[in-house]
Design a protein around this motif. Structure first.
Motif: not given
Lengths: 135, 135
Positions: B37, B41, B44, B91-93, B96-97, B99-100
């Motif tokens: 990830v 991030w 790609d 990463l898909t949407g 990406r979430t 990641r935080e």
DNA sequence: CAGAATCCTTACGGATACTG
DNA sequence: CAGTATCCGTAAGGATTCTG
């Protein structure tokens, strides 16, 4: 532990085997650590109490995980020399700071578990056998 | 997957084997997911690129972890039917979430690794052999 | 290039029995 | 009560070989 030259650039090379994140995940990423921290967050607890509240944990894994957390300075173990002996576990200051990042992760989990499950089921419905292959 | 009666109270019983947090940790808590990830991030990447950038990962584990992430809807796999074939991962949407929360955990790791290491060394220095035991 | 398949070793973790 | 010690099955994961 041996200090490698790589350590000075650890933050820039998070993909090395000995990077901080990886070491923390080795501790936190197992089946039980998060749960133990979760229970202890609600208050100190003794061995048998943890055992009861964390469903499915074996005595061996509870002991082992608690030892690891104690060794890392995240949990404090206090023995009261009564008969029978009483042992209380509590989060240390450092242990308490771990709670927040874990809570974020849990929040993410709750928020996205539905989508993840749906995606899994959709994925599993598709046949990925290459054409022409039988069985 | 079997729907158990417990599922209705999942949020109130975070210590069950099938709770959301635990399922997410099963995915995220392994050695490689976070690293993949992390790389994706930044942009790609294709298979061989991931393999090169994530030090120490075997082809088997890279494939396996990517498949898991794809199945969970966190990573999208795109095959370009060229010769030789090119496969791009992104990463898909949802991915990406993730990641935080992972970044929070990494931040914690970086911030506390020193203390943890020190605690470990201190722990290992004391002899825990019960008195009277030889060997 | 991007994997699939196979083999093989290790280590995680459960069950059980015993102890201070 | 709070562990330790031992045995043992499973599965995670590395190395290697082969393929579209």
């Amino acid at each position: 532990m041996v200090t490698t030259p790589a350590e000075s650039t650890l933050l820039g090379s998070p993909y090395r085997a000995d990077c901080p994140t990886r070491r923390i995940l080795d501790r936190v990423g197992d089946r039980w650590t998060v749960l133990i921290v979760g229970v202890l967050w609600e208050g100190d607890a003794r061995f048998s109490e943890l055992r009861r509240r964390i469903e499915g944990i074996s005595q061996k894994m509870l002991t082992q995980t608690l030892r690891g957390l104690e060794r890392d300075g995240l949990v404090r173990r206090t023995v009261y020399p009564e008969v029978p002996v009483r042992v209380e576990y509590a989060l240390t200051g450092a242990g308490r700071t771990l709670r927040e990042p874990l809570r974020m992760l849990q929040e993410w989990a709750v928020e996205h578990l539905g989508d993840v499950s749906a995606s899994q089921e959709a994925y599993d419905r598709v046949d990925r056998t290459p054409a022409g292959v039988t069985g």
